[in-house]
Design an enzyme around this catalytic site. Sequence first.
Site, short mmCIF file in Angstrom:
data_model
loop_
_atom_site.label_atom_id
_atom_site.label_comp_id
_atom_site.label_asym_id
_atom_site.label_seq_id
_atom_site.Cartn_x
_atom_site.Cartn_y
_atom_site.Cartn_z
N HIS A 37 -16.12 28.22 10.79
CA HIS A 37 -17.26 29.16 11.25
C HIS A 37 -18.20 28.90 12.06
O HIS A 37 -18.62 29.34 13.11
CB HIS A 37 -17.44 30.02 10.19
N LYS A 149 -7.11 29.25 14.13
CA LYS A 149 -6.73 28.90 12.95
C LYS A 149 -5.92 30.34 12.58
O LYS A 149 -4.70 30.27 12.08
CB LYS A 149 -7.70 28.81 11.84
#
Length: 179
Positions: A37, A149
């Site tokens: 993140h 991802k």
Amino acid sequence: MRTVRTAEGLTDAVTAWKEAGAKIAFVPTMGALHEGHLSLITIARRQAPRVVASIFVNPTQFAPHEDFSSYPRHPARDGALLARAGCDLLFIPDRETVYPEGFGTWIDPQGAALGLESAFRPHFFRGVATVVMKLFAIVQPQVAVFGKKDYQQLMIIRNMVREFALPIEIVAGETVRAE
């Protein structure tokens, strides 16, 4: 880093930045942040002088038997990580802000949303696409950053932006994994 919990507070900050000519990059998350993140925040910072992140654990992408109630929630920890990563504004809306009483308009993606994840979680991408569209409407970024991802999700978001002619550039970040 400033933290806001209302759409109005977010709009006030973003409007002031836009009036000053700043481009806004956005990184939506569900919290429980990790290096992946934070790498998206770094990418967002390269794309725009102002970076907004959101933390919203989206109930509409969980089926009744899934882990919504036990999904990790650590907003103070996540906020500190975002601040260190260079985020300017953290938006933590409550459920009513995103899904007000009587909410009934949904994005039901097809194409890239069919198969793979949806074979096991048929409700999932309807919830993802709807919450992302809602967050895009509130934040109104020029750029949004998503990780590779979740590649199927990335393709769905890109298709949604193209098909709805949203003036948002979708930037993909490489997958970052912890050892």
